[in-house]
Design a protein around this motif. Sequence first.
Motif, PDB file in Angstrom:
ATOM      1  N   ASN A  15      31.275 -32.149  28.722  1.00 48.95           N
ATOM      2  CA  ASN A  15      31.251 -30.241  28.288  1.00 48.95           C
ATOM      3  C   ASN A  15      31.588 -29.603  26.899  1.00 48.95           C
ATOM      4  O   ASN A  15      31.354 -28.582  26.474  1.00 48.95           O
ATOM      5  CB  ASN A  15      30.312 -29.588  29.330  1.00 48.95           C
ATOM      6  N   THR A  16      32.770 -29.941  27.562  1.00 52.61           N
ATOM      7  CA  THR A  16      34.273 -28.786  26.482  1.00 52.61           C
ATOM      8  C   THR A  16      33.884 -28.815  25.107  1.00 52.61           C
ATOM      9  O   THR A  16      34.276 -28.216  24.680  1.00 52.61           O
ATOM     10  CB  THR A  16      35.580 -29.237  27.519  1.00 52.61           C
ATOM     11  N   TYR A  17      34.229 -30.231  25.387  1.00 49.98           N
ATOM     12  CA  TYR A  17      33.636 -31.275  23.838  1.00 49.98           C
ATOM     13  C   TYR A  17      32.735 -31.207  23.104  1.00 49.98           C
ATOM     14  O   TYR A  17      32.923 -30.106  22.054  1.00 49.98           O
ATOM     15  CB  TYR A  17      34.449 -32.479  24.048  1.00 49.98           C
ATOM     16  N   SER A  85      38.465 -25.150  28.825  1.00 45.44           N
ATOM     17  CA  SER A  85      38.908 -26.405  29.701  1.00 45.44           C
ATOM     18  C   SER A  85      37.737 -26.259  30.245  1.00 45.44           C
ATOM     19  O   SER A  85      36.870 -25.270  30.477  1.00 45.44           O
ATOM     20  CB  SER A  85      39.808 -25.273  30.378  1.00 45.44           C
ATOM     21  N   PRO A  86      37.272 -27.289  31.261  1.00 41.18           N
ATOM     22  CA  PRO A  86      36.494 -27.571  31.919  1.00 41.18           C
ATOM     23  C   PRO A  86      36.976 -26.737  33.264  1.00 41.18           C
ATOM     24  O   PRO A  86      38.001 -26.329  32.938  1.00 41.18           O
ATOM     25  CB  PRO A  86      36.694 -29.160  32.342  1.00 41.18           C
ATOM     26  N   VAL A  87      35.891 -26.181  34.048  1.00 38.21           N
ATOM     27  CA  VAL A  87      36.659 -25.107  35.620  1.00 38.21           C
ATOM     28  C   VAL A  87      36.584 -26.406  36.596  1.00 38.21           C
ATOM     29  O   VAL A  87      35.938 -26.558  36.855  1.00 38.21           O
ATOM     30  CB  VAL A  87      35.408 -24.042  35.730  1.00 38.21           C
ATOM     31  N   TYR A  88      37.972 -25.823  37.052  1.00 37.32           N
ATOM     32  CA  TYR A  88      38.125 -27.417  37.882  1.00 37.32           C
ATOM     33  C   TYR A  88      38.467 -26.057  39.155  1.00 37.32           C
ATOM     34  O   TYR A  88      39.610 -25.609  38.878  1.00 37.32           O
ATOM     35  CB  TYR A  88      39.282 -28.104  38.093  1.00 37.32           C
ATOM     36  N   ALA A 120      35.999 -21.883  28.201  1.00 36.01           N
ATOM     37  CA  ALA A 120      35.793 -22.236  29.644  1.00 36.01           C
ATOM     38  C   ALA A 120      34.376 -22.702  30.427  1.00 36.01           C
ATOM     39  O   ALA A 120      33.603 -22.112  29.747  1.00 36.01           O
ATOM     40  CB  ALA A 120      36.109 -20.968  31.185  1.00 36.01           C
ATOM     41  N   VAL A 121      34.202 -23.933  30.667  1.00 35.10           N
ATOM     42  CA  VAL A 121      33.057 -24.764  31.032  1.00 35.10           C
ATOM     43  C   VAL A 121      33.418 -25.158  32.009  1.00 35.10           C
ATOM     44  O   VAL A 121      33.883 -25.821  32.712  1.00 35.10           O
ATOM     45  CB  VAL A 121      33.202 -26.396  29.525  1.00 35.10           C
ATOM     46  N   ALA A 122      31.909 -24.383  32.817  1.00 30.32           N
ATOM     47  CA  ALA A 122      31.400 -24.984  34.038  1.00 30.32           C
ATOM     48  C   ALA A 122      30.361 -25.677  34.608  1.00 30.32           C
ATOM     49  O   ALA A 122      29.658 -25.224  34.144  1.00 30.32           O
ATOM     50  CB  ALA A 122      31.437 -23.462  35.270  1.00 30.32           C
ATOM     51  N   ARG A 123      30.197 -26.107  35.685  1.00 30.31           N
ATOM     52  CA  ARG A 123      28.726 -26.299  36.375  1.00 30.31           C
ATOM     53  C   ARG A 123      28.100 -25.414  36.895  1.00 30.31           C
ATOM     54  O   ARG A 123      26.540 -25.060  36.136  1.00 30.31           O
ATOM     55  CB  ARG A 123      28.746 -27.643  37.287  1.00 30.31           C
ATOM     56  N   ARG A 124      28.505 -24.229  37.695  1.00 33.31           N
ATOM     57  CA  ARG A 124      28.260 -23.001  38.103  1.00 33.31           C
ATOM     58  C   ARG A 124      28.994 -21.745  38.048  1.00 33.31           C
ATOM     59  O   ARG A 124      28.169 -20.771  37.903  1.00 33.31           O
ATOM     60  CB  ARG A 124      27.063 -22.999  39.343  1.00 33.31           C
ATOM     61  N   ALA A 125      30.476 -21.820  38.574  1.00 34.04           N
ATOM     62  CA  ALA A 125      31.429 -20.905  38.400  1.00 34.04           C
ATOM     63  C   ALA A 125      32.437 -20.695  38.266  1.00 34.04           C
ATOM     64  O   ALA A 125      32.711 -21.739  38.153  1.00 34.04           O
ATOM     65  CB  ALA A 125      30.470 -20.203  40.300  1.00 34.04           C
ATOM     66  N   GLY A 126      32.952 -19.876  38.229  1.00 32.49           N
ATOM     67  CA  GLY A 126      34.212 -20.159  37.773  1.00 32.49           C
ATOM     68  C   GLY A 126      34.776 -19.515  36.620  1.00 32.49           C
ATOM     69  O   GLY A 126      35.835 -20.329  36.540  1.00 32.49           O
TER      70      GLY A 126
HETATM   71  C1  FMN Z   1      38.009 -32.230  39.977  1.00 32.39           C
HETATM   72  C2  FMN Z   1      37.053 -29.982  39.633  1.00 32.39           C
HETATM   73  C3  FMN Z   1      36.386 -29.261  40.378  1.00 32.39           C
HETATM   74  C4  FMN Z   1      35.262 -28.646  39.719  1.00 32.39           C
HETATM   75  N1  FMN Z   1      35.012 -27.299  40.192  1.00 32.39           N
HETATM   76  C5  FMN Z   1      34.606 -26.387  39.308  1.00 32.39           C
HETATM   77  C6  FMN Z   1      34.243 -25.058  39.621  1.00 32.39           C
HETATM   78  O1  FMN Z   1      34.753 -24.612  40.755  1.00 32.39           O
HETATM   79  N2  FMN Z   1      33.102 -24.735  39.444  1.00 32.39           N
HETATM   80  C7  FMN Z   1      32.092 -25.345  38.571  1.00 32.39           C
HETATM   81  O2  FMN Z   1      31.541 -24.753  38.458  1.00 32.39           O
HETATM   82  N3  FMN Z   1      32.482 -26.365  38.152  1.00 32.39           N
HETATM   83  C8  FMN Z   1      33.275 -27.394  38.944  1.00 32.39           C
HETATM   84  N4  FMN Z   1      33.233 -28.731  38.243  1.00 32.39           N
HETATM   85  C9  FMN Z   1      32.147 -29.218  37.498  1.00 32.39           C
HETATM   86  C10 FMN Z   1      32.942 -29.075  36.249  1.00 32.39           C
HETATM   87  O3  FMN Z   1      33.675 -27.713  35.351  1.00 32.39           O
HETATM   88  C11 FMN Z   1      31.895 -29.092  35.046  1.00 32.39           C
HETATM   89  O4  FMN Z   1      31.183 -30.629  35.242  1.00 32.39           O
HETATM   90  C12 FMN Z   1      31.799 -29.053  33.126  1.00 32.39           C
HETATM   91  O5  FMN Z   1      30.795 -29.462  32.825  1.00 32.39           O
HETATM   92  C13 FMN Z   1      32.820 -30.480  33.372  1.00 32.39           C
HETATM   93  O6  FMN Z   1      33.389 -30.457  31.836  1.00 32.39           O
HETATM   94  P1  FMN Z   1      34.102 -31.607  30.898  1.00 32.39           P
HETATM   95  O7  FMN Z   1      32.763 -31.831  30.678  1.00 32.39           O
HETATM   96  O8  FMN Z   1      34.023 -31.177  29.792  1.00 32.39           O
HETATM   97  O9  FMN Z   1      34.560 -32.442  31.939  1.00 32.39           O
HETATM   98  C14 FMN Z   1      34.478 -29.280  39.139  1.00 32.39           C
HETATM   99  C15 FMN Z   1      34.799 -30.593  38.513  1.00 32.39           C
HETATM  100  C16 FMN Z   1      35.962 -31.163  38.487  1.00 32.39           C
HETATM  101  C17 FMN Z   1      35.971 -32.902  37.963  1.00 32.39           C
END
Ligand code: FMN
Length: 207
Positions: A15-17, A85-88, A120-126
């Motif tokens: 998703n970040t890409y 960045s993805p949100v971790y 910043a790309v997240a699933r839901r929060a942060g």
């Molecule tokens: C180790 C890890 C921690 C994550 N922590 C969060 C989080 O705190 N909040 C959230 O909304 N998503 C979290 N996610 C989900 C990713 O942020 C989300 O799937 C995002 O789209 C990934 O981006 P990418 O596809 O570019 O890697 C986490 C994913 C991983 C692998």
Amino acid sequence: MKVILLNGSPRPNGNTYHALKLAADALNVQGIETEILQIGTKGVHGCIGCGSCATRENHLCVFTDDVLNEYAVKMRQADGFIIGSPVYYAAMAGDLKCFMDRAFYTSSSYFRFKPAAGVAVARRAGAVSTFNQIENYFALGEMLRVPTIYWGDGYGQTPGQVEQDAEGCQHMQVIARNMAWLLQVLQAGKDVPKPEKQTKIRTNFIR
Ligand SMILES: Cc1cc2nc3c(=O)[nH]c(=O)nc-3n(C[C@H](O)[C@H](O)[C@H](O)COP(=O)(O)O)c2cc1C
């Protein structure tokens, strides 16, 4: 003019890409060249605080077996950059943090007054805390932060899902549009001398 977009996700087509690609395409429409760099999965050393970059030729890092030096040089040469960045756990991904520490420790004096934006790309929060974490580097590096209408965020989980987040897609368009405008303003004002870099006063809180 060229803008570097750094994908801090280990997933090259996640998703970040996809979010960065929206910004890159919008910049291209404005005639601005772009290059998307991948942090990858091979690992990035953390900064060891050795201070060698301060004295080494070209101020590059002692670690030469990861992407840092190559990408830092590209960022020095670029007119602006977007760091995604993805949100971790409500923060940027680990390898990107290692990258940012070393990129800015080695190169922030080369980055001064370039426009930069965080994504910043997240699933839901942060996303907000992650966006702020990225933008801290720009603030301390005397960079020009690209104005946004929100926090440079997008939402999605499975790769590409962020493209269904209409509001997030709009944020990428706005970042690109405002970055393009800032680059034009800088180009128009290129003869205006930049403020001299100040030697830091370091009090270390000792009184
Ligand atoms: C180790 C890890 C921690 C994550 N922590 C969060 C989080 O705190 N909040 C959230 O909304 N998503 C979290 N996610 C989900 C990713 O942020 C989300 O799937 C995002 O789209 C990934 O981006 P990418 O596809 O570019 O890697 C986490 C994913 C991983 C692998």
